[in-house]
Motif scaffolding. Structure first.
Motif, PDB file in Angstrom:
ATOM      1  N   ARG B  22       0.804  -1.204   0.000  1.00  0.00           N
ATOM      2  CA  ARG B  22       0.000   0.000   0.000  1.00  0.00           C
ATOM      3  C   ARG B  22       0.846   1.267   0.000  1.00  0.00           C
ATOM      4  O   ARG B  22       1.954   1.286   0.546  1.00  0.00           O
ATOM      5  CB  ARG B  22      -0.953  -0.003   1.186  1.00  0.00           C
ATOM      6  CG  ARG B  22      -1.971  -1.141   1.110  1.00  0.00           C
ATOM      7  CD  ARG B  22      -2.870  -1.223   2.331  1.00  0.00           C
ATOM      8  NE  ARG B  22      -3.888  -2.253   2.152  1.00  0.00           N
ATOM      9  CZ  ARG B  22      -3.683  -3.559   2.337  1.00  0.00           C
ATOM     10  NH1 ARG B  22      -2.504  -3.990   2.718  1.00  0.00           N
ATOM     11  NH2 ARG B  22      -4.652  -4.418   2.136  1.00  0.00           N
ATOM     12  N   CYS B  23       0.271   2.305  -0.582  1.00  0.00           N
ATOM     13  CA  CYS B  23       0.992   3.566  -0.707  1.00  0.00           C
ATOM     14  C   CYS B  23       0.030   4.735  -0.563  1.00  0.00           C
ATOM     15  O   CYS B  23      -1.021   4.790  -1.222  1.00  0.00           O
ATOM     16  CB  CYS B  23       1.674   3.633  -2.067  1.00  0.00           C
ATOM     17  SG  CYS B  23       2.424   5.236  -2.447  1.00  0.00           S
ATOM     18  N   SER B  24       0.389   5.678   0.295  1.00  0.00           N
ATOM     19  CA  SER B  24      -0.350   6.940   0.400  1.00  0.00           C
ATOM     20  C   SER B  24       0.539   8.040  -0.142  1.00  0.00           C
ATOM     21  O   SER B  24       1.651   8.244   0.357  1.00  0.00           O
ATOM     22  CB  SER B  24      -0.708   7.230   1.858  1.00  0.00           C
ATOM     23  OG  SER B  24      -1.633   6.297   2.336  1.00  0.00           O
ATOM     24  N   PRO B  25       0.097   8.738  -1.173  1.00  0.00           N
ATOM     25  CA  PRO B  25       0.975   9.745  -1.793  1.00  0.00           C
ATOM     26  C   PRO B  25       1.153  10.973  -0.911  1.00  0.00           C
ATOM     27  O   PRO B  25       0.431  11.176   0.061  1.00  0.00           O
ATOM     28  CB  PRO B  25       0.217  10.103  -3.079  1.00  0.00           C
ATOM     29  CG  PRO B  25      -1.215   9.847  -2.744  1.00  0.00           C
ATOM     30  CD  PRO B  25      -1.208   8.656  -1.823  1.00  0.00           C
ATOM     31  N   LYS B  26       2.119  11.752  -1.274  1.00  0.00           N
ATOM     32  CA  LYS B  26       2.345  13.027  -0.603  1.00  0.00           C
ATOM     33  C   LYS B  26       1.110  13.905  -0.769  1.00  0.00           C
ATOM     34  O   LYS B  26       0.445  13.888  -1.810  1.00  0.00           O
ATOM     35  CB  LYS B  26       3.561  13.717  -1.216  1.00  0.00           C
ATOM     36  CG  LYS B  26       3.908  15.071  -0.615  1.00  0.00           C
ATOM     37  CD  LYS B  26       5.140  15.669  -1.289  1.00  0.00           C
ATOM     38  CE  LYS B  26       5.458  17.030  -0.721  1.00  0.00           C
ATOM     39  NZ  LYS B  26       6.668  17.617  -1.349  1.00  0.00           N
ATOM     40  N   SER B  73      -4.582   7.233  -3.060  1.00  0.00           N
ATOM     41  CA  SER B  73      -3.742   6.159  -2.544  1.00  0.00           C
ATOM     42  C   SER B  73      -3.751   4.999  -3.535  1.00  0.00           C
ATOM     43  O   SER B  73      -4.611   4.924  -4.426  1.00  0.00           O
ATOM     44  CB  SER B  73      -4.210   5.711  -1.166  1.00  0.00           C
ATOM     45  OG  SER B  73      -5.481   5.101  -1.258  1.00  0.00           O
ATOM     46  N   SER B  74      -2.788   4.102  -3.364  1.00  0.00           N
ATOM     47  CA  SER B  74      -2.635   3.043  -4.365  1.00  0.00           C
ATOM     48  C   SER B  74      -2.219   1.739  -3.717  1.00  0.00           C
ATOM     49  O   SER B  74      -1.670   1.723  -2.601  1.00  0.00           O
ATOM     50  CB  SER B  74      -1.582   3.470  -5.397  1.00  0.00           C
ATOM     51  OG  SER B  74      -1.340   2.458  -6.357  1.00  0.00           O
ATOM     52  N   GLU B  75      -2.517   0.659  -4.401  1.00  0.00           N
ATOM     53  CA  GLU B  75      -2.082  -0.675  -3.992  1.00  0.00           C
ATOM     54  C   GLU B  75      -1.341  -1.342  -5.142  1.00  0.00           C
ATOM     55  O   GLU B  75      -1.680  -1.137  -6.315  1.00  0.00           O
ATOM     56  CB  GLU B  75      -3.273  -1.547  -3.600  1.00  0.00           C
ATOM     57  CG  GLU B  75      -3.938  -1.174  -2.310  1.00  0.00           C
ATOM     58  CD  GLU B  75      -5.091  -2.108  -1.963  1.00  0.00           C
ATOM     59  OE1 GLU B  75      -5.583  -2.020  -0.829  1.00  0.00           O
ATOM     60  OE2 GLU B  75      -5.497  -2.915  -2.830  1.00  0.00           O
ATOM     61  N   LEU B  76      -0.358  -2.130  -4.772  1.00  0.00           N
ATOM     62  CA  LEU B  76       0.342  -2.988  -5.716  1.00  0.00           C
ATOM     63  C   LEU B  76       0.078  -4.420  -5.298  1.00  0.00           C
ATOM     64  O   LEU B  76       0.311  -4.769  -4.141  1.00  0.00           O
ATOM     65  CB  LEU B  76       1.844  -2.694  -5.702  1.00  0.00           C
ATOM     66  CG  LEU B  76       2.763  -3.740  -6.347  1.00  0.00           C
ATOM     67  CD1 LEU B  76       2.496  -3.829  -7.837  1.00  0.00           C
ATOM     68  CD2 LEU B  76       4.227  -3.399  -6.079  1.00  0.00           C
ATOM     69  N   ASN B  77      -0.427  -5.225  -6.192  1.00  0.00           N
ATOM     70  CA  ASN B  77      -0.697  -6.632  -5.931  1.00  0.00           C
ATOM     71  C   ASN B  77       0.224  -7.507  -6.779  1.00  0.00           C
ATOM     72  O   ASN B  77       0.411  -7.240  -7.968  1.00  0.00           O
ATOM     73  CB  ASN B  77      -2.146  -6.978  -6.270  1.00  0.00           C
ATOM     74  CG  ASN B  77      -3.135  -6.146  -5.480  1.00  0.00           C
ATOM     75  OD1 ASN B  77      -3.234  -6.269  -4.269  1.00  0.00           O
ATOM     76  ND2 ASN B  77      -3.851  -5.265  -6.169  1.00  0.00           N
TER      77      ASN B  77
END
Lengths: 112, 117
Positions: B22-26, B73-77
Motif C-alpha cells: 500500500r501507498c499513500s501519496p504526498k 492512494s494506491s495498492e500494488l498486488n
C-alpha cells in the motif's frame, strides 16, 4: 527515453569536492536532467534538476554543456553522510506521464 | 506535510502466495508510480496510476497489478510470488500538470522490503 551512462563507483575523502559525470548522448530537446540520491533501504531523494548551463542549490551544483550530451553533478565539501548511490535521469519534462527510468547509478563512498 | 507513506515496511511471503502493498501519496499529489528495486540495482518501473487508471506500464508480467483509489492512494498486488520477486518495492508520487518543469521530481517513499521464501 534517453539512456544514461555513469561510472559504477567513485571514492573520495571528507572535505573534498566530488564531481560525477553522466553521459546522455540521445537527450531530446524537451528533456530535463535530474539527479537523485539514494541511501540503503530508502527511496531515492531528489537532489537537483537542470536544462542547460549551471544550476545550484543548497546541496549541489549541476553543470550542463551547450550540447547537453552530458552533465556533471558537483558535491562541494563532501562528508561521510554523502555516501550513497547517485542516479542521473533524463526526461520527464512536461508531466508526470513521462515515467522516469533509472540506470544503475554511481555508488559514491566517502572516507574519513 | 506528510511525505509518501508505504506499508508494511517489511514482509515475508512464501512462493505461490499473493501480496498487497500500500501507498499513500504526498499531500497534494495525484499520480502514483511503483518501482521494484533488486539488491544492488536501480529501481525498475512497474506502472503508473493517474485518475484511478493505469497510465503506463513497464516490462512486468500480469502477475503485477495495481489500483488507485479516489483519495489517490494506491495498492500494488503481486500474485503467484516467485523467489525473484524479492526486492524493495518503492512508491513515488507526483502531481500531474505541474507545467513545463519537472520541478521537484517524484517524491519516493521508503519502500516495502518483500522477501519471498
Amino acid at each position: 527515453l534517453a539512456k544514461t551512462t555513469q561510472p559504477i563507483s567513485m571514492d573520495s575523502y571528507e572535505g573534498q569536492e566530488v564531481n560525477i559525470t553522466c553521459s546522455h548522448n540521445n537527450i531530446a530537446t524537451n528533456d530535463y536532467i535530474t539527479w537523485y540520491q539514494q541511501f540503503p533501504s530508502q527511496g531515492p531523494r531528489f537532489i537537483i534538476q537542470g536544462y542547460k548551463t549551471k544550476v545550484t542549490n543548497e546541496v549541489a551544483s549541476l553543470f550542463i554543456p551547450a550540447d547537453r550530451k552530458s552533465s556533471t553533478l558537483s558535491l562541494p565539501r563532501v562528508s561521510l553522510s554523502d555516501t550513497a548511490v547517485y542516479y542521473c535521469l533524463v526526461g520527464g519534462a512536461y508531466s508526470s506521464a513521462s515515467k522516469i527510468i533509472f540506470g544503475s547509478g554511481t555508488r559514491l563512498s566517502i572516507r574519513p | 506535510d506528510a511525505g509518501v507513506t508505504q506499508s508494511p515496511t517489511h514482509l515475508i511471503k512464501t512462493r505461490g502466495q499473493q501480496v498487497t502493498l500500500r501507498c499513500s501519496p504526498k499531500s497534494g499529489h495525484d499520480t502514483v508510480s511503483w518501482y521494484q528495486q533488486a539488491l544492488g540495482q536501480g529501481p525498475q518501473f512497474i506502472f503508473q496510476y493517474y485518475e484511478e487508471e493505469e497510465r503506463q506500464r513497464g516490462n512486468f508480467p500480469d502477475r503485477f497489478s495495481g489500483h488507485q483509489f479516489p483519495n489517490y492512494s494506491s495498492e500494488l498486488n503481486v500474485n503467484a510470488l516467485l523467489l525473484g520477486d524479492s526486492a524493495l518495492y518503492l512508491c513515488a508520487s507526483s502531481l500531474e500538470g505541474q507545467g513545463p518543469r519537472f520541478n521537484y521530481g517524484y517524491t519516493f517513499g521508503s519502500g516495502t522490503r518483500l522477501t519471498v521464501v
